[in-house]
Design an enzyme around this catalytic site. Structure first.
Site, PDB file in Angstrom:
ATOM      1  N   MET A 154       0.852  -1.193   0.000  1.00 12.97           N
ATOM      2  CA  MET A 154       0.000   0.000   0.000  1.00 12.97           C
ATOM      3  C   MET A 154       0.888   1.244   0.000  1.00 12.97           C
ATOM      4  O   MET A 154       0.747   2.142   0.818  1.00 12.97           O
ATOM      5  CB  MET A 154      -0.903  -0.041   1.236  1.00 12.97           C
ATOM      6  N   GLY A 155       1.820   1.288  -0.939  1.00 11.43           N
ATOM      7  CA  GLY A 155       2.643   2.485  -1.126  1.00 11.43           C
ATOM      8  C   GLY A 155       1.953   3.411  -2.114  1.00 11.43           C
ATOM      9  O   GLY A 155       0.721   3.499  -2.149  1.00 11.43           O
ATOM     10  N   ARG A 156       2.754   4.084  -2.929  1.00 12.06           N
ATOM     11  CA  ARG A 156       2.192   5.061  -3.876  1.00 12.06           C
ATOM     12  C   ARG A 156       1.154   4.432  -4.812  1.00 12.06           C
ATOM     13  O   ARG A 156       0.036   4.935  -4.952  1.00 12.06           O
ATOM     14  CB  ARG A 156       3.325   5.693  -4.694  1.00 12.06           C
ATOM     15  N   ILE A 157       1.532   3.312  -5.451  1.00 12.51           N
ATOM     16  CA  ILE A 157       0.633   2.726  -6.459  1.00 12.51           C
ATOM     17  C   ILE A 157      -0.544   2.007  -5.784  1.00 12.51           C
ATOM     18  O   ILE A 157      -1.684   2.103  -6.249  1.00 12.51           O
ATOM     19  CB  ILE A 157       1.422   1.798  -7.422  1.00 12.51           C
ATOM     20  N   THR A 236       1.152  -6.090 -11.442  1.00 14.03           N
ATOM     21  CA  THR A 236       1.910  -5.067 -12.179  1.00 14.03           C
ATOM     22  C   THR A 236       3.177  -4.706 -11.394  1.00 14.03           C
ATOM     23  O   THR A 236       3.773  -3.671 -11.654  1.00 14.03           O
ATOM     24  CB  THR A 236       1.087  -3.775 -12.387  1.00 14.03           C
ATOM     25  N   SER A 237       3.553  -5.551 -10.406  1.00 14.46           N
ATOM     26  CA  SER A 237       4.720  -5.185  -9.580  1.00 14.46           C
ATOM     27  C   SER A 237       6.001  -5.687 -10.249  1.00 14.46           C
ATOM     28  O   SER A 237       6.565  -4.979 -11.101  1.00 14.46           O
ATOM     29  CB  SER A 237       4.551  -5.709  -8.151  1.00 14.46           C
ATOM     30  N   ARG A 238       6.428  -6.890  -9.901  1.00 14.74           N
ATOM     31  CA  ARG A 238       7.563  -7.524 -10.570  1.00 14.74           C
ATOM     32  C   ARG A 238       7.225  -9.011 -10.685  1.00 14.74           C
ATOM     33  O   ARG A 238       6.648  -9.597  -9.759  1.00 14.74           O
ATOM     34  CB  ARG A 238       8.858  -7.350  -9.777  1.00 14.74           C
ATOM     35  N   GLU A 267      11.377 -12.566 -17.538  1.00 10.08           N
ATOM     36  CA  GLU A 267      11.101 -11.782 -18.752  1.00 10.08           C
ATOM     37  C   GLU A 267      12.270 -11.822 -19.711  1.00 10.08           C
ATOM     38  O   GLU A 267      13.414 -11.779 -19.257  1.00 10.08           O
ATOM     39  CB  GLU A 267      10.796 -10.332 -18.362  1.00 10.08           C
ATOM     40  N   HIS A 285       4.841  -5.764 -20.034  1.00 13.35           N
ATOM     41  CA  HIS A 285       5.482  -4.833 -19.088  1.00 13.35           C
ATOM     42  C   HIS A 285       5.337  -3.378 -19.561  1.00 13.35           C
ATOM     43  O   HIS A 285       6.335  -2.691 -19.822  1.00 13.35           O
ATOM     44  CB  HIS A 285       6.958  -5.199 -18.894  1.00 13.35           C
ATOM     45  N   ALA A 287       3.165  -1.030 -17.892  1.00 11.13           N
ATOM     46  CA  ALA A 287       2.354  -0.273 -16.928  1.00 11.13           C
ATOM     47  C   ALA A 287       2.653   1.225 -16.924  1.00 11.13           C
ATOM     48  O   ALA A 287       1.758   2.043 -16.754  1.00 11.13           O
ATOM     49  CB  ALA A 287       2.514  -0.853 -15.533  1.00 11.13           C
TER      50      ALA A 287
HETATM   51  P1  NAD Z   1       6.276   2.159  -2.921  1.00 11.82           P
HETATM   52  O1  NAD Z   1       7.639   2.006  -2.327  1.00 11.82           O
HETATM   53  O2  NAD Z   1       5.574   3.467  -2.800  1.00 11.82           O
HETATM   54  O3  NAD Z   1       5.300   1.034  -2.309  1.00 11.82           O
HETATM   55  C1  NAD Z   1       5.687  -0.274  -2.061  1.00 11.82           C
HETATM   56  C2  NAD Z   1       4.974  -0.744  -0.776  1.00 11.82           C
HETATM   57  O4  NAD Z   1       5.244  -2.139  -0.599  1.00 11.82           O
HETATM   58  C3  NAD Z   1       5.465  -0.010   0.482  1.00 11.82           C
HETATM   59  O5  NAD Z   1       4.373   0.551   1.162  1.00 11.82           O
HETATM   60  C4  NAD Z   1       6.149  -1.100   1.280  1.00 11.82           C
HETATM   61  O6  NAD Z   1       6.007  -0.926   2.688  1.00 11.82           O
HETATM   62  C5  NAD Z   1       5.406  -2.339   0.797  1.00 11.82           C
HETATM   63  N1  NAD Z   1       6.104  -3.584   1.041  1.00 11.82           N
HETATM   64  C6  NAD Z   1       7.432  -3.830   0.953  1.00 11.82           C
HETATM   65  N2  NAD Z   1       7.681  -5.121   1.264  1.00 11.82           N
HETATM   66  C7  NAD Z   1       6.484  -5.692   1.545  1.00 11.82           C
HETATM   67  C8  NAD Z   1       6.091  -6.995   1.930  1.00 11.82           C
HETATM   68  N3  NAD Z   1       6.970  -7.989   2.092  1.00 11.82           N
HETATM   69  N4  NAD Z   1       4.770  -7.227   2.130  1.00 11.82           N
HETATM   70  C9  NAD Z   1       3.868  -6.230   1.991  1.00 11.82           C
HETATM   71  N5  NAD Z   1       4.194  -4.970   1.643  1.00 11.82           N
HETATM   72  C10 NAD Z   1       5.483  -4.717   1.420  1.00 11.82           C
HETATM   73  O7  NAD Z   1       6.431   1.733  -4.428  1.00 11.82           O
HETATM   74  P2  NAD Z   1       5.445   2.073  -5.640  1.00 11.82           P
HETATM   75  O8  NAD Z   1       5.867   3.337  -6.302  1.00 11.82           O
HETATM   76  O9  NAD Z   1       4.038   1.916  -5.177  1.00 11.82           O
HETATM   77  O10 NAD Z   1       5.851   0.889  -6.638  1.00 11.82           O
HETATM   78  C11 NAD Z   1       5.686  -0.472  -6.238  1.00 11.82           C
HETATM   79  C12 NAD Z   1       6.406  -1.394  -7.205  1.00 11.82           C
HETATM   80  O11 NAD Z   1       5.682  -1.435  -8.433  1.00 11.82           O
HETATM   81  C13 NAD Z   1       7.813  -0.932  -7.613  1.00 11.82           C
HETATM   82  O12 NAD Z   1       8.798  -1.336  -6.696  1.00 11.82           O
HETATM   83  C14 NAD Z   1       8.007  -1.568  -8.977  1.00 11.82           C
HETATM   84  O13 NAD Z   1       8.700  -2.782  -8.863  1.00 11.82           O
HETATM   85  C15 NAD Z   1       6.568  -1.839  -9.451  1.00 11.82           C
HETATM   86  N6  NAD Z   1       6.250  -1.046 -10.676  1.00 11.82           N
HETATM   87  C16 NAD Z   1       6.057  -1.714 -11.833  1.00 11.82           C
HETATM   88  C17 NAD Z   1       5.749  -0.999 -12.976  1.00 11.82           C
HETATM   89  C18 NAD Z   1       5.532  -1.732 -14.277  1.00 11.82           C
HETATM   90  O14 NAD Z   1       5.927  -1.208 -15.314  1.00 11.82           O
HETATM   91  N7  NAD Z   1       4.871  -2.876 -14.279  1.00 11.82           N
HETATM   92  C19 NAD Z   1       5.639   0.391 -12.943  1.00 11.82           C
HETATM   93  C20 NAD Z   1       5.838   1.042 -11.731  1.00 11.82           C
HETATM   94  C21 NAD Z   1       6.146   0.314 -10.596  1.00 11.82           C
END
Ligand code: NAD
Length: 329
Positions: A154-157, A236-238, A267, A285, A287
């Site tokens: 529950m970070g930015r995205i 959409t994470s990794r 990938e 990929h 997003a």
């Molecule tokens: P962010 O750092 O704002 O949020 C990540 C959240 O994950 C944080 O709140 C953190 O506390 C939480 N977290 C970390 N480890 C955890 C765990 N073990 N269990 C539960 N929560 C955990 O990052 P963001 O900007 O929201 O981006 C998240 C991820 O999305 C990036 O790291 C990136 O890998 C991925 N992303 C992918 C694309 C794509 O093109 N598909 C685009 C943007 C971001």
């Protein structure tokens, strides 16, 4: 004298312009990922590296860059860089947070909708000329409005997803290693729950964690077995956050209803069988791939690099402890 930088793939024009104005740029002439040998050779006389999530930047590569001071990643995730090794070598590492948040959430939402309402399958059906008229059982899918969205991370995205869910009158459950404040939870109408509870109670589970050791295979056979048979997984994470082999099995056996994926464990490969499954929506990929966002990411990555090379703390530094030393102001 201009600092020398290696750029591993051509970026949007604004970013390239900024870089050419400020630095002596060596640009990968090919529209493909550079090999390890090419990176090692290219870095031999460079102070800066602007790289992508497809470039694995390990200690061997860093050691080839004897003068390397800054590694600027054109992504918010930086799991492709050995940050510990960079910090040990006093190399700054930067990323591009924030500018891609809404664009990434838009795509995660598009995957959620497409998966539930079988948009891609139905589109193929039309193009093949299979549509013979309205039918009561044609392409029945899952509802989105009023359902439960489970956010892991529950970070930015993750928060941007919760904001979208408000418009769909959804119940939002979330799990994160860091809980939001009560005010933040209230503003998003989001309820904090245990990881397993989020998996058990959600109709959609959407992943928004970084790839770190604790999130590798966070979703495997056990977690998929906890999810409802009518639920959908959105990633959409990794890719390595999900055990892709276990996911293929869960989709094939209809243990879960469907999955929407933008990222893959190895990938650009996909796990055997995944591409054959009609209940998976598969994207390459993309997003953050909007013109505006990629332009902003490029400018941010270029500015991070330029600031670091000027001996300043870059605005988006992931290892600022490197700057604790007198060399940086
Ligand atoms: P962010 O750092 O704002 O949020 C990540 C959240 O994950 C944080 O709140 C953190 O506390 C939480 N977290 C970390 N480890 C955890 C765990 N073990 N269990 C539960 N929560 C955990 O990052 P963001 O900007 O929201 O981006 C998240 C991820 O999305 C990036 O790291 C990136 O890998 C991925 N992303 C992918 C694309 C794509 O093109 N598909 C685009 C943007 C971001």
């Amino acid at each position: 004298m201009k600092k020398k930088v290696l750029v591993t793939r051509k970026l949007p024009d604004d970013a390239m312009k900024l870089l050419y104005e400020t630095c002596e740029v060596e640009l990968n002439p090919y529209d493909r990922v550079m090999t390890e040998d090419e990176l090692i050779q290219g870095l031999s006389d460079k102070q800066g590296l602007l790289c992508l999530l497809t470039d694995t930047i390990n200690s061997t590569i860093m050691d080839a860059g004897k003068d390397l001071k800054v590694i600027s990643n054109y992504a918010v995730g930086f799991n492709n860089i050995d940050v510990k090794a960079a910090t040990e070598r006093r190399i700054l590492v930067t990323n591009t947070p924030g500018v891609l948040t809404e664009t990434t959430a838009d795509l995660a939402w598009a995957l959620l909708m497409a998966t539930a309402r079988r948009i891609v399958e139905a589109d193929g059906f039309m193009r093949r000329g299979d549509y013979k008229g309205w039918g009561p059982m044609l392409f029945l899918g899952g509802d989105v409005f009023g359902k439960t969205l489970g956010l892991i991370g529950m970070g930015r995205i993750g928060c941007a997803m919760a904001r979208r869910a408000l418009g769909f009158n959804m119940r939002v459950l979330y799990y994160d290693v860091n809980r939001l404040s009560l005010d933040e939870e209230k503003a998003l109408s989001a309820e904090y729950a245990d990881f397993d509870v989020v998996l058990r109670e959600s109709d959609f589970v959407s992943l928004h964690v970084p790839l770190v050791p604790s999130t590798r295979h966070l979703i495997g056979a056990r977690e998929l077995s906890l999810m409802k048979a009518t639920s959908y997984l959105i990633n959409t994470s990794r890719g390595p956050v999900v055990d892709e082999k276990a996911l293929v099995e869960a989709l094939r056996s209809r243990r879960i209803a469907g999955a929407g994926l933008d990222v893959y464990e190895n990938e650009p490969e996909m796990a055997p069988g995944l591409a054959k499954l009609e209940n998976a929506v598969l994207l390459p990929h993309i997003a953050s791939a909007s013109v505006d966002t990629r332009t902003k990411m490029g400018a941010m990555a270029a500015r991070n690099l330029i600031a670091g090379l000027a001996g300043k703390l870059p605005p988006n530094c992931v290892n600022p402890e490197v700057c604790g030393k007198p060399e940086y102001s």
